[in-house]
Design a protein around this motif. Structure first.
Motif, short mmCIF file in Angstrom:
data_model
loop_
_atom_site.label_atom_id
_atom_site.label_comp_id
_atom_site.label_asym_id
_atom_site.label_seq_id
_atom_site.Cartn_x
_atom_site.Cartn_y
_atom_site.Cartn_z
N ASP A 108 24.60 -72.35 -53.66
CA ASP A 108 24.27 -71.04 -55.11
C ASP A 108 22.60 -71.32 -55.99
O ASP A 108 22.59 -70.28 -56.29
CB ASP A 108 24.82 -71.66 -56.36
CG ASP A 108 26.55 -72.23 -55.93
OD1 ASP A 108 26.90 -71.54 -57.34
OD2 ASP A 108 26.70 -72.81 -55.87
N LEU A 109 21.76 -72.50 -55.55
CA LEU A 109 20.52 -72.41 -55.63
C LEU A 109 19.53 -71.61 -55.04
O LEU A 109 18.39 -70.89 -55.86
CB LEU A 109 20.15 -73.89 -55.70
CG LEU A 109 20.54 -75.18 -56.68
CD1 LEU A 109 19.24 -76.39 -56.47
CD2 LEU A 109 19.50 -74.11 -58.24
N MET A 157 27.97 -65.95 -46.72
CA MET A 157 29.18 -66.90 -47.07
C MET A 157 28.55 -67.66 -47.85
O MET A 157 27.32 -68.20 -48.06
CB MET A 157 29.75 -67.01 -45.68
CG MET A 157 30.65 -67.06 -45.38
SD MET A 157 31.28 -67.08 -44.05
CE MET A 157 32.63 -67.20 -44.74
N LEU A 158 28.92 -67.67 -49.62
CA LEU A 158 28.43 -68.99 -50.70
C LEU A 158 29.52 -70.10 -50.43
O LEU A 158 30.89 -70.24 -50.02
CB LEU A 158 28.78 -68.30 -52.03
CG LEU A 158 28.31 -69.64 -52.86
CD1 LEU A 158 26.91 -69.59 -52.89
CD2 LEU A 158 28.88 -68.56 -54.40
N LYS A 171 19.77 -72.78 -47.46
CA LYS A 171 19.68 -73.75 -48.95
C LYS A 171 18.17 -74.19 -49.40
O LYS A 171 16.20 -74.19 -48.68
CB LYS A 171 19.59 -75.85 -47.71
CG LYS A 171 20.59 -75.60 -46.87
CD LYS A 171 19.81 -76.61 -45.95
CE LYS A 171 20.32 -78.16 -46.93
NZ LYS A 171 22.27 -78.47 -46.34
N SER A 172 18.67 -74.48 -50.26
CA SER A 172 16.84 -74.82 -51.63
C SER A 172 16.13 -75.22 -51.23
O SER A 172 16.48 -75.98 -50.41
CB SER A 172 17.13 -74.57 -53.11
OG SER A 172 18.16 -75.50 -53.29
N GLY A 173 14.88 -74.89 -51.63
CA GLY A 173 13.46 -75.47 -51.20
C GLY A 173 13.51 -75.88 -50.28
O GLY A 173 13.08 -74.77 -49.34
N ASP A 174 12.87 -77.39 -49.30
CA ASP A 174 12.75 -77.55 -47.37
C ASP A 174 14.75 -77.98 -48.06
O ASP A 174 15.53 -79.03 -48.69
CB ASP A 174 11.75 -78.34 -48.21
CG ASP A 174 12.26 -79.30 -46.80
OD1 ASP A 174 11.20 -78.22 -45.81
OD2 ASP A 174 13.15 -80.09 -46.60
N PRO A 229 17.82 -75.11 -62.38
CA PRO A 229 17.84 -75.78 -61.76
C PRO A 229 16.65 -76.61 -62.42
O PRO A 229 15.40 -76.47 -62.90
CB PRO A 229 17.34 -75.87 -60.59
CG PRO A 229 17.45 -74.24 -60.64
CD PRO A 229 18.45 -73.49 -62.58
N ALA A 230 16.34 -77.56 -62.47
CA ALA A 230 15.28 -78.68 -63.44
C ALA A 230 14.79 -79.62 -62.46
O ALA A 230 15.78 -80.29 -61.51
CB ALA A 230 15.44 -78.83 -64.64
N LEU A 231 13.73 -79.97 -62.52
CA LEU A 231 12.78 -80.92 -61.77
C LEU A 231 12.26 -81.54 -63.06
O LEU A 231 11.82 -81.20 -64.09
CB LEU A 231 11.78 -80.87 -61.23
CG LEU A 231 11.81 -80.37 -59.65
CD1 LEU A 231 10.52 -80.19 -59.49
CD2 LEU A 231 12.37 -81.07 -59.23
N LEU A 232 12.11 -82.79 -62.93
CA LEU A 232 11.27 -83.87 -64.10
C LEU A 232 9.67 -84.64 -62.81
O LEU A 232 9.73 -85.01 -61.78
CB LEU A 232 12.07 -85.58 -64.11
CG LEU A 232 11.88 -86.32 -64.76
CD1 LEU A 232 11.23 -85.73 -66.13
CD2 LEU A 232 12.12 -87.42 -65.30
N MET A 233 8.95 -84.03 -63.67
CA MET A 233 8.45 -84.96 -63.19
C MET A 233 7.31 -85.87 -63.85
O MET A 233 6.97 -85.71 -65.17
CB MET A 233 6.81 -84.08 -63.16
CG MET A 233 7.61 -82.95 -62.17
SD MET A 233 6.48 -81.03 -62.44
CE MET A 233 5.81 -81.56 -60.70
#
Ligand code: SAH
Length: 489
Positions: free
Chosen positions: A272-273, A289-290, A323-326, A464-468
């Motif tokens: 999904d991401l 395909m999801l 896949k999302s990101g790496d 989607p969120a990231l904390l830094m």
């Protein structure tokens, strides 16, 4: 708040439609005219160029003009291909029989209407110069690297824009492509005869295309053909799996390898991401395909995804697991790689820009700093059950001279920061939550380790969120604020 201990409902992998087509202003089609009869009647300003283009396409052009301009008269002597015969008289309906294409280039509207009606009566394709309302088809701007031909239309909306686009495409396509295209045409039959399988042929033509792009100005030689046939012969056969990093959302962050894998894939299994714009790079014929894995909401079981991946590759498909990101960062890639290895399926990985890199870049934040952060750590915000992971290295999280990036931070944000502060993290340490990094709807909530959780709750953002967290972010923040102030002065 979602109760992290609630078991997630399962969902099955499902086939999704490939990216739909946006509305098209016109349909570009290409008309082979070599050796065919074409009629052009009239002598308006646009006539000479039209005759030249039609002749360049190999047509046998009969021009009917009672009073041809000097320019039109000169055309038969200037053409590079085809054949042009100038008849110095007005056209008659009988002249149109046997023509596949009729172009009316007369000044007089009534004459044009009569011509178009007569031409349609013979079943020819009809164009009337500068009279779009009478045209069945229109001429576009052309970039000619024959046999590669690019046609451009703005459907009358912005001709100057169209010309600039044409100039850009001209610049992008080296003239030498013509020779490679001609070689492709000459070699096609041999390649098809030697490799009946689609996958092999695709392998061949991809390598061929790479060569053309790498050395466009070199004349392709028989040695190229032999070498490429040999490489194709030696290429591994059968299905394979490629784990591909889709990056955090912005399609321009895809690597060239990721792009190539997407173009090669028979089937793409994606999360999904993965941003929809990325799937636009797949071949239109590829199945998508999801296999939804969002971290919250219904998810496909990892075992089902592994089994599907292996089964598709065993049936000879080129499978891309997108896949999302790496793919190797918080993606359960290890399990997928292992499943392939156990099944004897060749598996490779194409790295991607991880969300942390994407977020840092789009905010212009350095994650490390000579004084403030000599270490960088990526941490997951929740454990298998969705709660705060007990086995995190809490003293490392309490260290104020490190930059911490927390993936999947939303459900445990408050608890995680509170615990980090209890472990020694200075409460004033800058902390950010970046939503939808690198996407058009990117949003940031800024605060400190002590107050970020409240601010995030108040902001009510989604995605989607990231904390830094870390002192290094303050340095960057200060220079950003100073920068903004300077600009405001
Ligand atoms: N392999 C991915 C991470 C997968 S885990 C990567 O390398 O980025 C999923 C988590 O990644 C999400 O919960 C979120 O924390 C983070 N993430 C992925 N895309 C993001 C984006 N565009 N913006 C912010 N966070 C993102």
């Amino acid at each position: 708040m979602v109760d992290p201990t609630t078991p997630r409902p399962a969902r099955a992998p499902r086939e999704t439609a490939t990216a739909g087509l946006e509305p098209l202003a016109v349909l570009p089609v290409f008309v082979p005219l070599r050796g065919k009869r074409v009629v052009l009647a009239g002598s308006s300003g646009g006539a000479p160029w039209k005759v030249k283009v039609l002749a360049a396409a190999g047509a046998l052009v009969d021009v009917y003009a009672a009073e041809p301009s000097d320019e039109l008269r000169a055309v038969p002597g200037e053409i590079v291909d085809g054949q042009v015969t100038l008849h110095e008289r007005h056209w008659t309906p009988d002249d149109l029989w046997g023509a596949v294409f009729c172009v009316g280039a007369m000044e007089d509207e009534t004459d044009a209407v009569a011509f178009v009606a007569a031409a349609r009566g013979t079943g020819a394709i009809v164009n009337a110069v500068d009279r779009p309302h009478l045209c069945d088809v229109k001429f576009g701007a052309i970039v000619n690297r024959s046999p590669l031909v690019v046609g451009i239309s703005t459907e009358g909306a912005a001709p100057v824009f169209g010309q600039t686009v044409r100039a850009r495409i001209e610049a992008m396509l080296p003239r030498g492509f013509s020779r490679w295209m001609a070689a492709a045409r000459d070699w096609r039959e041999q390649v098809t005869g030697r490799f009946p399988g689609f996958a092999d042929r695709r392998f061949f033509w991809e390598r061929f295309t790479e060569r053309a792009f790498a050395e466009p100005d070199r004349e392709p030689a028989p040695a190229d053909l032999a070498e490429l046939l040999g490489q194709t012969e030696a290429a591994p056969k059968g299905g394979a799996v490629t784990l591909v990093g889709a990056g955090p959302g912005d399609a321009e962050l895809l690597t060239l390898k990721a792009l190539r894998s997407l173009r090669n894939a028979d089937v793409i299994l994606y999360d999904d991401l993965v941003a929809p714009a990325i799937l636009d790079y797949a071949r239109r014929e590829a199945r998508t395909m999801l296999v939804g894995k969002t971290g919250h909401g219904p998810s496909c079981r990892q075992d089902d995804i592994n089994a599907l991946m292996v089964q598709l590759a065993k049936s000879g498909k080129q499978v891309v697991r997108l896949k999302s990101g790496d793919p190797l960062v918080f993606g359960r890639a290890g399990e997928e790689i292992e499943a392939c290895r156990q099944a004897g399926i060749p598996v490779t990985v194409v790295p991607g820009v991880s969300a942390a890199q994407g977020a840092a870049a789009s905010l212009g934040l350095s994650l490390t700093h000579r004084d403030a952060a000599r270490r960088l750590q990526y941490v997951t915000g929740h454990d298998r059950k969705g709660g705060l992971p007990e086995d995190l290295n809490w003293s490392a999280l309490g260290d104020s001279s490190v930059t911490t990036v927390v993936y999947m931070p939303k459900r445990t944000l408050g608890a995680l920061l509170e615990r980090a502060v209890a472990e020694g993290l200075a409460p004033g340490t800058p902390a950010l939550l970046v939503f939808n990094a690198t996407r058009p709807n990117q949003a940031v909530v800024r605060g400190t380790a002590a107050d970020l959780a409240h601010r995030v709750e108040a902001a009510g953002l989604e995605g989607p969120a990231l904390l830094m967290v870390g002192r290094a972010l303050a340095e960057a923040e200060e220079s950003r604020v100073a920068d903004e102030e300077r600009r405001a002065v």
